[in-house]
Design a protein around this motif. Sequence first.
Motif, PDB file in Angstrom:
ATOM      1  N   GLY A 131      18.513   2.633  -2.278  1.00 31.98           N
ATOM      2  CA  GLY A 131      17.678   3.482  -2.763  1.00 31.98           C
ATOM      3  C   GLY A 131      17.083   4.124  -1.517  1.00 31.98           C
ATOM      4  O   GLY A 131      15.884   5.144  -1.604  1.00 31.98           O
ATOM      5  N   PHE A 132      17.741   3.967  -0.551  1.00 32.90           N
ATOM      6  CA  PHE A 132      17.461   4.657   1.016  1.00 32.90           C
ATOM      7  C   PHE A 132      18.323   5.639   1.351  1.00 32.90           C
ATOM      8  O   PHE A 132      19.608   5.417   0.925  1.00 32.90           O
ATOM      9  CB  PHE A 132      17.300   3.542   2.012  1.00 32.90           C
ATOM     10  CG  PHE A 132      15.928   2.718   1.724  1.00 32.90           C
ATOM     11  CD1 PHE A 132      14.767   2.897   2.280  1.00 32.90           C
ATOM     12  CD2 PHE A 132      16.394   1.424   0.988  1.00 32.90           C
ATOM     13  CE1 PHE A 132      13.750   2.117   1.872  1.00 32.90           C
ATOM     14  CE2 PHE A 132      14.990   0.692   0.637  1.00 32.90           C
ATOM     15  CZ  PHE A 132      13.951   0.799   1.143  1.00 32.90           C
ATOM     16  N   ASP A 133      18.201   6.528   2.147  1.00 34.10           N
ATOM     17  CA  ASP A 133      18.682   7.744   2.674  1.00 34.10           C
ATOM     18  C   ASP A 133      19.661   7.089   3.792  1.00 34.10           C
ATOM     19  O   ASP A 133      19.499   7.364   5.045  1.00 34.10           O
ATOM     20  CB  ASP A 133      18.122   8.785   3.094  1.00 34.10           C
ATOM     21  CG  ASP A 133      18.746   9.993   3.361  1.00 34.10           C
ATOM     22  OD1 ASP A 133      20.014  10.018   2.979  1.00 34.10           O
ATOM     23  OD2 ASP A 133      18.450  10.591   4.074  1.00 34.10           O
TER      24      ASP A 133
ATOM     25  N   GLU B 181       7.059  -8.543   8.072  1.00 35.12           N
ATOM     26  CA  GLU B 181       6.048  -9.069   7.242  1.00 35.12           C
ATOM     27  C   GLU B 181       6.371  -8.798   5.540  1.00 35.12           C
ATOM     28  O   GLU B 181       5.713  -8.629   4.856  1.00 35.12           O
ATOM     29  CB  GLU B 181       4.632  -8.203   7.457  1.00 35.12           C
ATOM     30  CG  GLU B 181       4.248  -8.738   8.744  1.00 35.12           C
ATOM     31  CD  GLU B 181       2.677  -8.200   8.919  1.00 35.12           C
ATOM     32  OE1 GLU B 181       1.800  -8.694   8.032  1.00 35.12           O
ATOM     33  OE2 GLU B 181       2.374  -7.452  10.039  1.00 35.12           O
ATOM     34  N   GLY B 182       7.879  -8.774   5.494  1.00 37.97           N
ATOM     35  CA  GLY B 182       8.171  -8.791   4.152  1.00 37.97           C
ATOM     36  C   GLY B 182       8.155  -7.467   3.462  1.00 37.97           C
ATOM     37  O   GLY B 182       8.050  -7.290   2.362  1.00 37.97           O
ATOM     38  N   GLN B 183       8.058  -6.381   4.305  1.00 36.96           N
ATOM     39  CA  GLN B 183       7.987  -5.093   3.732  1.00 36.96           C
ATOM     40  C   GLN B 183       9.133  -4.150   4.017  1.00 36.96           C
ATOM     41  O   GLN B 183      10.093  -4.401   4.770  1.00 36.96           O
ATOM     42  CB  GLN B 183       6.684  -4.426   4.496  1.00 36.96           C
ATOM     43  CG  GLN B 183       6.838  -3.987   6.069  1.00 36.96           C
ATOM     44  CD  GLN B 183       6.801  -4.931   6.978  1.00 36.96           C
ATOM     45  OE1 GLN B 183       7.225  -6.036   6.851  1.00 36.96           O
ATOM     46  NE2 GLN B 183       6.243  -4.681   8.051  1.00 36.96           N
ATOM     47  N   ILE B 184       9.165  -3.081   3.315  1.00 36.05           N
ATOM     48  CA  ILE B 184      10.147  -2.065   3.628  1.00 36.05           C
ATOM     49  C   ILE B 184       9.512  -0.735   4.379  1.00 36.05           C
ATOM     50  O   ILE B 184       8.227  -0.854   4.773  1.00 36.05           O
ATOM     51  CB  ILE B 184      10.763  -1.664   2.422  1.00 36.05           C
ATOM     52  CG1 ILE B 184       9.874  -1.084   1.289  1.00 36.05           C
ATOM     53  CG2 ILE B 184      11.859  -2.723   1.871  1.00 36.05           C
ATOM     54  CD1 ILE B 184      10.361  -0.422   0.023  1.00 36.05           C
ATOM     55  N   ASP B 185      10.008   0.251   4.461  1.00 33.68           N
ATOM     56  CA  ASP B 185       9.435   1.408   5.204  1.00 33.68           C
ATOM     57  C   ASP B 185       8.815   2.604   4.142  1.00 33.68           C
ATOM     58  O   ASP B 185       8.889   3.666   4.527  1.00 33.68           O
ATOM     59  CB  ASP B 185      10.334   1.910   6.189  1.00 33.68           C
ATOM     60  CG  ASP B 185      11.425   2.893   5.446  1.00 33.68           C
ATOM     61  OD1 ASP B 185      11.655   2.737   4.250  1.00 33.68           O
ATOM     62  OD2 ASP B 185      12.209   3.540   6.028  1.00 33.68           O
ATOM     63  N   ARG B 186       8.475   1.996   3.140  1.00 39.01           N
ATOM     64  CA  ARG B 186       7.836   3.011   2.007  1.00 39.01           C
ATOM     65  C   ARG B 186       6.339   2.481   1.706  1.00 39.01           C
ATOM     66  O   ARG B 186       6.118   1.292   1.771  1.00 39.01           O
ATOM     67  CB  ARG B 186       8.514   2.985   0.673  1.00 39.01           C
ATOM     68  CG  ARG B 186       9.951   3.572   0.740  1.00 39.01           C
ATOM     69  CD  ARG B 186      10.663   3.798  -0.481  1.00 39.01           C
ATOM     70  NE  ARG B 186      11.897   4.201  -0.471  1.00 39.01           N
ATOM     71  CZ  ARG B 186      12.940   4.075  -1.386  1.00 39.01           C
ATOM     72  NH1 ARG B 186      12.903   2.837  -2.181  1.00 39.01           N
ATOM     73  NH2 ARG B 186      14.125   4.452  -1.216  1.00 39.01           N
ATOM     74  N   ARG B 187       5.591   3.542   1.770  1.00 38.40           N
ATOM     75  CA  ARG B 187       3.946   3.178   1.510  1.00 38.40           C
ATOM     76  C   ARG B 187       4.024   2.747  -0.132  1.00 38.40           C
ATOM     77  O   ARG B 187       4.789   3.138  -0.803  1.00 38.40           O
ATOM     78  CB  ARG B 187       3.247   4.627   1.417  1.00 38.40           C
ATOM     79  CG  ARG B 187       3.417   5.052   2.978  1.00 38.40           C
ATOM     80  CD  ARG B 187       2.637   4.259   3.788  1.00 38.40           C
ATOM     81  NE  ARG B 187       2.550   4.865   5.299  1.00 38.40           N
ATOM     82  CZ  ARG B 187       1.976   4.472   6.514  1.00 38.40           C
ATOM     83  NH1 ARG B 187       1.593   3.510   6.211  1.00 38.40           N
ATOM     84  NH2 ARG B 187       2.149   4.986   7.566  1.00 38.40           N
ATOM     85  N   PRO B 188       2.941   2.029  -0.361  1.00 41.27           N
ATOM     86  CA  PRO B 188       2.477   1.259  -1.540  1.00 41.27           C
ATOM     87  C   PRO B 188       2.289   2.681  -2.598  1.00 41.27           C
ATOM     88  O   PRO B 188       1.796   3.508  -2.190  1.00 41.27           O
ATOM     89  CB  PRO B 188       1.416   0.612  -1.537  1.00 41.27           C
ATOM     90  CG  PRO B 188       1.316   0.362  -0.101  1.00 41.27           C
ATOM     91  CD  PRO B 188       1.904   1.380   0.495  1.00 41.27           C
ATOM     92  N   LYS B 189       2.777   2.318  -3.863  1.00 47.98           N
ATOM     93  CA  LYS B 189       2.607   3.386  -4.887  1.00 47.98           C
ATOM     94  C   LYS B 189       1.155   3.245  -5.644  1.00 47.98           C
ATOM     95  O   LYS B 189       0.769   2.123  -5.691  1.00 47.98           O
ATOM     96  CB  LYS B 189       3.631   3.312  -6.115  1.00 47.98           C
ATOM     97  CG  LYS B 189       5.054   3.551  -5.738  1.00 47.98           C
ATOM     98  CD  LYS B 189       6.107   3.293  -6.846  1.00 47.98           C
ATOM     99  CE  LYS B 189       7.446   3.684  -6.321  1.00 47.98           C
ATOM    100  NZ  LYS B 189       8.367   3.189  -7.431  1.00 47.98           N
TER     101      LYS B 189
END
Length: 419
Positions: free
Chosen positions: A54-56, A126-134
């Motif tokens: 789902g990433f470019d 920190e267990g995150q991806i590079d997208r802001r929360p919805k």
Amino acid sequence: MKLSRLKTLTTLALCVISGAAPLIADETSLAADRKQIEQLDQLTAVPKMQAAEGFDSTPQLRAIYFDALDWKGKPTKVFAWLGLPAKTEGKVPGIVLVHGGGGTAFKNWVQMWNDKGYAAISIAVEGQIDRRPKGERKEGAYWQRHKWPGPTRQGIYGDSNVPLKEQWMYHAVADTILANSLLRSLPEVDGSKVGLMGISWGGVITSTVIGIDQRFAFAIPTYGCGNLATVENQYGRALGNNPTYKQVWDPMLRLNRATMPTLWFSWPGDKHFPMDKFAMNYGAVKGPYMVSLIPKMGHGHGPPWKKPDSYAFADSIVRDGKAWCRQTSVKRDGRTFSATFESSKPLQTATLISTTDTGITGNREWIESSASLEKKDGKWIAQAELPKGSTAWFINVHSDKLTVSSDYQEANLTTSPSK
């Protein structure tokens, strides 16, 4: 009642009153924790990775996950951007990139290093991806978390009261070492030329990792450092009574094991990581170091990305095996201060940066004034007259847009001589 038992109960009572988490540790458990941290250097096996859907992504720049340590009995993965230069001839150098507070795995940071000819991996710790929360963002939730997260940072070592292997810093350090193992395993990468750069909290992680993983060819701690328990700001308030930080996590405990060349990159106005503490860190490393303190640079991810200094330092290490410029000595005679440098590039100007203020260095006013510069016997000598009442100072020398600093000096503090 035994005195030790009474002290324990008193500590617990004070914590209940203040609302703070109790930090109770004995010398045996602290020593065991230090040993476990040092054993993270054994994470040399290449972690399994998979494509992050789902990433470019492109064949040269991919969003991935790689396997990390278990947390609370569950497997974790690290989200990262992994990129290679567009055109390569033979194996290329590489770099592991670690973000600071509020950051993530930054795709554009990888691209910047790819453009310089480096393979790069930027990791999210920190267990995150590079997208802001919805939807509505929760306080502190800057980025979406993925399905296999480890711990998040709890303030300033705020999870020091939980078992070591559940603490955020333990996993952040492990993630960084695993990223090194992954990057150097790629067939396009020269494993002997993989460096590390971390910004702010990433700089703290970098300062910690270089005392553990000696495979890195170079390191660039930016802003963040160790020796923070006595700082007169939020770090000192959080860590002054934290034995786990002072006896287990403080990077100063292991910096004498750091043998690779390092660039200590910051600015005198930094309110988070003071110059005297920063200087004690680079004064403690075993390997050669270079310092670049750029007035008015600012604190954040963007400012050091945009400066050429980190790239030039890395290039000189992977090409020549040593920094392109370094201080060899400093001298003070009354109010006359001089610094001597070796440089493979021509130096054009020198500047004295000084202050007559006291208190934490980030709150002082720093004044720039002229300094002389001459080349003598193959070395560059910069010299300036200190303003009357100077409390701290250093000299910067310049080669085009590059800046190299002498060791930070204070009226009552002198760092160890350059190595």
